[in-house]
Design a protein around this motif. Structure first.
Motif, short mmCIF file in Angstrom:
data_model
loop_
_atom_site.label_atom_id
_atom_site.label_comp_id
_atom_site.label_asym_id
_atom_site.label_seq_id
_atom_site.Cartn_x
_atom_site.Cartn_y
_atom_site.Cartn_z
N MET A 129 0.83 -1.20 0.00
CA MET A 129 0.00 0.00 0.00
C MET A 129 0.87 1.26 0.00
O MET A 129 0.63 2.19 -0.77
N PHE A 130 1.87 1.28 0.85
CA PHE A 130 2.74 2.45 0.95
C PHE A 130 3.50 2.68 -0.36
O PHE A 130 3.58 3.80 -0.86
N ALA A 131 4.05 1.60 -0.93
CA ALA A 131 4.85 1.74 -2.15
C ALA A 131 4.02 2.16 -3.36
O ALA A 131 4.46 2.95 -4.19
N LEU A 132 2.80 1.63 -3.47
CA LEU A 132 1.99 1.88 -4.66
C LEU A 132 0.96 2.99 -4.50
O LEU A 132 0.52 3.58 -5.50
N SER A 136 -1.80 8.49 -2.63
CA SER A 136 -3.19 8.44 -3.08
C SER A 136 -4.13 9.08 -2.06
O SER A 136 -3.88 9.02 -0.85
N PRO A 137 -5.24 9.66 -2.55
CA PRO A 137 -6.25 10.19 -1.62
C PRO A 137 -6.78 9.07 -0.72
O PRO A 137 -7.02 7.96 -1.19
N GLY A 138 -6.90 9.36 0.55
CA GLY A 138 -7.42 8.37 1.48
C GLY A 138 -6.38 7.43 2.04
O GLY A 138 -6.71 6.53 2.82
N PHE A 139 -5.10 7.61 1.68
CA PHE A 139 -4.06 6.69 2.12
C PHE A 139 -3.96 6.62 3.65
O PHE A 139 -3.90 5.53 4.23
N MET A 158 -10.16 2.91 -0.20
CA MET A 158 -9.43 2.45 -1.39
C MET A 158 -10.32 2.45 -2.63
O MET A 158 -9.86 2.08 -3.70
N ALA A 159 -11.56 2.85 -2.50
CA ALA A 159 -12.53 2.73 -3.59
C ALA A 159 -12.08 3.35 -4.90
O ALA A 159 -12.34 2.81 -5.98
N ASP A 160 -11.39 4.47 -4.86
CA ASP A 160 -10.96 5.15 -6.08
C ASP A 160 -9.56 4.75 -6.53
O ASP A 160 -9.06 5.29 -7.52
N TRP A 161 -8.94 3.86 -5.84
CA TRP A 161 -7.60 3.42 -6.22
C TRP A 161 -7.72 2.43 -7.39
O TRP A 161 -8.73 1.74 -7.54
N PRO A 162 -6.67 2.30 -8.20
CA PRO A 162 -6.70 1.33 -9.31
C PRO A 162 -6.96 -0.10 -8.82
O PRO A 162 -6.48 -0.50 -7.75
N ASN A 163 -7.70 -0.85 -9.62
CA ASN A 163 -8.08 -2.22 -9.27
C ASN A 163 -6.89 -3.10 -8.93
O ASN A 163 -6.94 -3.87 -7.97
N ASP A 164 -5.81 -3.01 -9.72
CA ASP A 164 -4.67 -3.88 -9.48
C ASP A 164 -4.04 -3.62 -8.11
O ASP A 164 -3.59 -4.55 -7.44
N ILE A 165 -4.01 -2.37 -7.69
CA ILE A 165 -3.45 -2.04 -6.37
C ILE A 165 -4.36 -2.60 -5.28
O ILE A 165 -3.89 -3.25 -4.35
#
Length: 180
Positions: A129-132, A136-139, A158-165
């Motif tokens: 999470m930290f590396a990728l 990001s907003p909401g980290f 994490m809702a708006d984060w990319p799916n792969d992450i």
């Protein structure tokens, strides 16, 4: 350095490129070019690899040495090792359905589900999470939810984060990583 049981994953920005043995992930990373991050899926830590040379040179560098013959059922991933127990422990195991091996595997799986392994999975998820997604907003909120084991709040942040992450973070949080 290399463990034939460990899997690795390579990301380029927020896209997962490949998952698998170190040699194959290293070759995939070479083909996509910079910037990439390669993670050990056991720890979630970023690892540095030497990606110089052609595919064959990279595979040779990161392919583990063949293992010596093993007892057990190696095709199934079962490895025989010595276990030392007191007679009363052997007596108890002998009375269990399925025998000693089945009982020991069940006990270990149950202990791993919510035991100390939970901390290792949470730490690995945080490393990824930290590396990728560290910027990001909401980290920050997601991090607090992660360590509070509040998966509902974690999902929300994490809702708006990319799916792969998101998928990679959930991979680390899953209790059964035996098929990773």
């Amino acid at each position: 350095m290399m463990d034939s049981e460990t899997t690795y994953v390579v990301f380029q920005v927020a896209q997962r490129i490949a998952i698998g043995p170190l040699a194959e992930v290293a070759v995939a990373a070479r083909h996509v070019g910079d910037p990439v991050l390669i993670f050990d899926r056991t720890t979630g830590k970023v690892i540095d690899l030497d990606l110089r040379g052609d595919d064959e040179a990279i595979r040779a560098r990161y392919t583990p040495e063949p293992e010596t013959a093993r007892r057990g059922r190696p095709k199934l991933g079962v490895v025989a090792r010595e276990v030392t127990l007191l007679p009363r422990h052997w007596d108890w195991l002998a009375q269990q359905p399925g025998g000693a091996s089945v009982t020991l595997r069940k006990l270990i799986d149950a202990a791993r589900k919510d035991g100390p392994d939970l901390k290792a999975r949470t730490t690995a998820a945080y490393n990824v999470m930290f590396a990728l997604a560290g910027d990001s907003p909401g980290f920050e909120e997601a991090s607090r939810a992660l360590f509070a084991h509040d998966h509902t709040t974690l999902t929300k942040h994490m809702a708006d984060w990319p799916n792969d992450i998101r998928d990679e973070i959930w991979h680390h949080l899953s209790a059964d990583q035996s098929h990773s």
